[in-house]
Design a protein around this motif. Structure first.
Motif, short mmCIF file in Angstrom:
data_model
loop_
_atom_site.label_atom_id
_atom_site.label_comp_id
_atom_site.label_asym_id
_atom_site.label_seq_id
_atom_site.Cartn_x
_atom_site.Cartn_y
_atom_site.Cartn_z
N UNK A 1 7.53 -10.17 27.00
CA UNK A 1 8.29 -11.29 26.44
C UNK A 1 7.39 -12.46 26.02
N UNK A 2 6.47 -12.86 26.88
CA UNK A 2 5.64 -14.04 26.58
C UNK A 2 4.74 -13.77 25.38
N UNK A 3 4.13 -12.59 25.33
CA UNK A 3 3.23 -12.29 24.22
C UNK A 3 3.98 -12.10 22.91
N UNK A 4 5.19 -11.56 22.96
CA UNK A 4 5.93 -11.38 21.71
C UNK A 4 6.53 -12.69 21.22
N UNK A 5 6.99 -13.54 22.14
CA UNK A 5 7.41 -14.89 21.73
C UNK A 5 6.24 -15.63 21.09
N UNK A 6 5.09 -15.55 21.74
CA UNK A 6 3.90 -16.23 21.21
C UNK A 6 3.48 -15.65 19.87
N UNK A 7 3.61 -14.33 19.73
CA UNK A 7 3.25 -13.69 18.47
C UNK A 7 4.12 -14.15 17.33
N UNK B 1 7.39 -10.70 9.51
CA UNK B 1 8.53 -9.78 9.56
C UNK B 1 8.31 -8.68 10.61
N UNK B 2 7.12 -8.14 10.64
CA UNK B 2 6.83 -7.09 11.63
C UNK B 2 6.93 -7.63 13.06
N UNK B 3 6.50 -8.88 13.25
CA UNK B 3 6.49 -9.46 14.60
C UNK B 3 7.89 -9.67 15.16
N UNK B 4 8.89 -9.79 14.28
CA UNK B 4 10.22 -10.17 14.78
C UNK B 4 10.86 -9.08 15.64
N UNK B 5 10.60 -7.82 15.34
CA UNK B 5 11.22 -6.75 16.11
C UNK B 5 10.70 -6.72 17.54
N UNK B 6 9.50 -7.19 17.75
CA UNK B 6 8.88 -7.07 19.08
C UNK B 6 9.61 -7.87 20.15
#
Length: 603
Positions: free
Chosen positions: A401-407, A434-439
Motif C-alpha cells: 500500500x505505501x509504495x503504490x500510494x507513493x508511486x 496510468x499504469x501506476x493506478x492499478x497497483x
C-alpha cells in the motif's frame, strides 16, 4: 520517448552497504556459496536485459494492447513481447530464485526483487507475465502434492509454463466468501470445475507452452463463507503422465478487459466449463494455501510501483535539465541562454526530490523485506525463521500500500514536471501514471492492506509484531542517538516512534465495542507506520553514508558524490515528506464519527 538506466549503484548501496545481504545470507546453508561478485554480475546482466530488450517494448505494448481471437479463445500479445520472453527464458531468468531441486538456481529472493524492479521500470505490463509465475511456483512448492510438484515446478522454474491466480468473480472481488465457482469430485481423484473468473492477469497469451491456473472454488459439501474455499491447479493443457502437453482443458478466455493502463498485459475474463483440476492442500483450506501466492503478489505489486517511480524520476530529471523556462529566483544561472533550465526552480526540485525519495526509500524497504523473506525460508534456526516470517507479515501490507500510494504520487509529480508535454503520449510520462493506478487496486486494495495491517497484524496479536520492529528502531536510536551528525534523522525518528506507540494504544482502546473505528482510521494508520519504516531506513542510510564519507576523508580519497546525494535525499525526506504524519495522526484521532454520523439517505 522515455529512456531507462538501471539504478545499479543504489542497488549495490542497499544490498551491500545498508543490508549486508551476502554476510547475512552466507551462514544459511541454501546460500553458503553466495558472494558479492555473483550478486553484482546478476544485477548487471538483469539491468542490461531490462533496458535493452524489455524497455523498448513498453510504448509498443501500450499502443497495441492484446488481441483476442474469439474463434479459438487465443490471445496475441503486442509485437515483440513473445520474442523478449523467449530471450528471458533462454537466459535462465525464471529460475533465478527457484529451488535447485526443481531446476532453479537457488539465488536469494532479495536478488530476484532487484530483477523485477528493473523489469517493472522497463515495462510493467510485460513483467506481469513472468512475475505471476513465480507466485504460482511458490504456492505449489509450499502446498502442492509430490505429483503436482514434479509435474508443475520444473516447467514453471524454467519459464516454459507460466502461472496465474484465479480469484475474482463478476459478483465478488475482495469478499471471496461469496465466490460461486464449484468443483465436483471425480472417481479418478480429479475435480471438474465450473464457473467464471474476471480480472485474471496473463490469463491467456502466446508467450509460453502452457498456463497453470491456481483457481479458488467450492466443493459440494463446502460450508458458506471463506471457510468453504478450496484451491485447485487447473492447467490450460492437461499434462500427460510423462509431463508433456496433453488435451486442451475446458478453461478459456472469453473476453479481454479494456483498461486504463497496462495495455500490454492480457487481463482476461475466464470461463471454466467442467475444467479438470487437482486439489492443492486440504479441502476447504484453499485461502491458507493461496495466501502464499497472494502475499508474494503483494510484494510484487509494491515492486511494480517502485519500478515506475524510478523510471518516471529518471525521465523527469532529464527533462528538467534541458527544458528552459524563466530565470532562477536569485538571478540567471545560465545567462548565455534565453532562460534557465527548470531544474533551478524550487517547486520543480520538490517534485523531483519527492519521486527520488520515494524511489530510494521504497528500494530500501523492498530489499529489507526480501532479506526477511530469505531468512524466513532458509535459516536453520526455527526461531529465527519465525521471527523473520512475523516481520515479513507486518511489512507486506506496508510494501503493497505505501509504495503504490507513493508511486501514484511520484508519477503524477513527474508528469507535472513535464507540464503540458507530460499530458501527451509522445513523451511517455502519462503511461507511467496510468499504469501506476492499478497497483493501488489489485491484489487487495490499499484499504484492504490497511485493515490487514491494523486489524490482523497489529491489534490481532496484541501489537507483538509491531513491538518487535519498535525494539529494532529503539536499539538503533540508542546506539546512534549521541551522534551529533545524525540528529537530523534520529530526533524525528524517535518522536514518530513514540507517536506510533501512543496512536496504536489509543486505537486499541477505542476500537473496543466500536467496530467502525478500525475501518475509519486504518488507511491513515498504515501511512503513518509506512513513514515510520521509511524514517528508520533513511536514518540507517544516512548513518552508512556519513560513515563512508568519514572513511574516505581519513584515507585521503576523493569524496564520492553518491553519498552526498544520499544525504541530501534523506534530509529532504525527513523535512518535507515525513511531516505528513502530523496530519495523518490528527485525522486518525478523529475516529469514525466524521464518517459514520451522516445518515446514508443524505449521500
Amino acid at each position: 520517448m522515455p529512456t531507462y538506466t538501471p539504478p545499479l549503484r543504489d542497488m549495490h548501496f542497499v544490498l551491500h552497504e545498508l543490508l549486508g545481504v551476502v554476510e547475512r545470507l552466507r551462514p544459511l546453508p541454501a546460500h553458503a556459496e553466495l558472494d558479492v561478485d555473483t550478486v553484482n554480475a546478476v544485477l548487471e546482466e538483469a539491468g542490461r536485459f531490462a533496458a535493452d530488450v524489455v524497455q523498448p517494448l513498453n510504448a509498443v505494448g501500450d499502443a497495441q494492447g492484446c488481441t483476442l481471437n474469439r474463434a479459438d479463445h487465443s490471445v496475441t500479445t503486442p509485437a515483440g513481447f513473445a520474442a523478449a520472453y523467449a530471450q528471458y527464458v533462454a537466459g535462465g531468468w525464471p529460475a533465478l530464485a527457484a529451488d535447485p531441486a526443481h531446476g532453479g538456481q537457488g539465488l536469494p529472493h532479495t536478488l530476484n526483487l532487484c530483477l523485477y524492479e528493473m523489469l517493472n521500470s522497463a515495462s510493467q505490463a510485460w513483467a506481469m507475465y513472468p512475475g505471476l509465475s513465480h507466485g504460482a511456483y511458490e504456492c505449489l512448492h509450499a502446498h502442492g502434492t509430490p505429483d503436482q510438484q514434479a509435474t508443475y515446478l520444473p516447467p514453471l522454474a524454467q519459464g516454459t509454463w507460466t502461472g496465474t491466480m484465479c480469484l475474482t468473480e463478476p459478483h465478488c472481488g475482495t469478499d471471496l466468501g461469496l465466490l460461486r465457482t464449484r468443483a465436483e469430485p471425480q472417481a479418478d481423484g480429479t475435480y471438474r470445475l465450473t464457473g467464471e473468473k474476471i480480472f485474471i492477469s496473463a490469463g491467456e497469451h502466446d508467450l509460453a507452452d502452457n498456463i497453470v491456473h491456481l483457481v479458488l472454488a467450492r466443493l459440494p459439501d463446502a460450508p458458506a463463507g471463506t471457510k468453504g474455499i478450496s484451491l485447485f491447479v487447473v492447467p490450460k493443457w492437461c499434462p500427460t503422465a510423462e509431463g508433456k502437453l496433453g488435451v486442451r482443458n475446458a478453461i478459456r478466455c472469453t473476453a479481454l478487459e479494456h483498461k486504463m493502463g497496462i495495455h500490454g498485459n492480457a487481463t482476461c475474463q475466464m470461463v471454466l466449463d467442467g475444467a479438470v483440476g487437482t486439489l492443492v492442500g486440504e479441502p476447504h483450506r484453499g485461502l491458507a494455501a493461496m495466501f502464499v501466492m497472494m502475499n508474494g503478489a503483494r510484494l510484487f505489486v509494491g515492486n511494480q510501483s517502485l519500478g515506475l517511480t524510478e523510471v518516471a524520476y529518471q525521465n523527469a530529471v532529464a527533462y528538467a535539465r534541458e527544458r528552459q523556462q524563466m530565470r532562477a529566483p536569485g538571478g540567471a544561472q545560465c545567462p548565455q541562454q534565453p532562460a534557465d533550465p527548470i531544474l533551478v526552480h524550487p517547486d520543480v526540485r520538490k517534485m523531483l526530490l519527492t519521486a527520488r525519495a520515494y524511489a530510494e526509500g521504497g528500494r530500501a524497504l523492498m530489499l529489507y523485506a526480501g532479506l526477511r523473506q530469505d531468512v524466513s525460508l532458509s535459516h536453520p534456526d526455527a526461531e529465527e525463521r519465525q521471527a523473520a516470517l512475523d516481520e515479513l507479515a507486518l511489512l507486506t501490507p506496508i510494501v503493497k500500500a505505501f509504495l503504490t500510494d507513493n508511486g501514484w504520487l511520484a508519477t503524477s509529480q513527474c508528469v507535472q514536471v513535464f507540464g503540458g508535454h507530460g499530458y501527451i503520449r509522445e513523451w511517455g510520462m502519462e503511461q507511467f501514471l496510468r499504469d501506476a493506478r492499478i497497483n493501488m487496486i489489485y491484489e487487495g486494495t490499499n484499504t484492504i492492506q490497511s485493515l490487514d495491517l491494523l486489524g490482523r497484524k497489529v491489534l490481532g496479536d496484541g501489537g507483538r509484531k509491531l513491538q518487535s520492529l519498535g525494539r529494532q528502531i529503539s536499539a538503533f536510536i540508542d546506539t546512534h542517538g549521541v551522534r551529533e551528525d545524525l540528529q537530523d534523522f534520529i530526533t524525528p525518528l524517535a518522536q514518530l516512534t513514540r507517536q506510533v506507540t501512543q496512536l496504536t494504544t489509543e486505537i486499541g482502546l477505542k476500537s473496543v465495542g466500536q467496530p467502525a473505528w478500525v475501518g475509519a482510521v486504518a488507511v491513515d494508520y498504515l501511512r503513518v507506520v509506512g513513514h515510520l519504516v521509511f524514517a528508520y531506513l533513511f536514518a540507517r542510510m544516512a548513518q552508512v553514508a556519513l560513515d563512508a564519507q568519514r572513511t574516505q576523508a581519513e584515507r585521503g580519497q576523493p569524496a564520492d558524490p553518491f553519498y552526498a546525494a544520499k544525504l541530501h535525499t534523506a534530509r529532504f525526506y525527513v523535512t518535507k515528506l515525513l511531516p505528513e504524519t502530523a496530519g495523518l495522526i490528527r485525522s486518525a484521532h478523529s475516529g469514525a464519527a466524521p464518517l459514520m454520523a451522516m445518515d446514508a439517505a443524505l449521500f
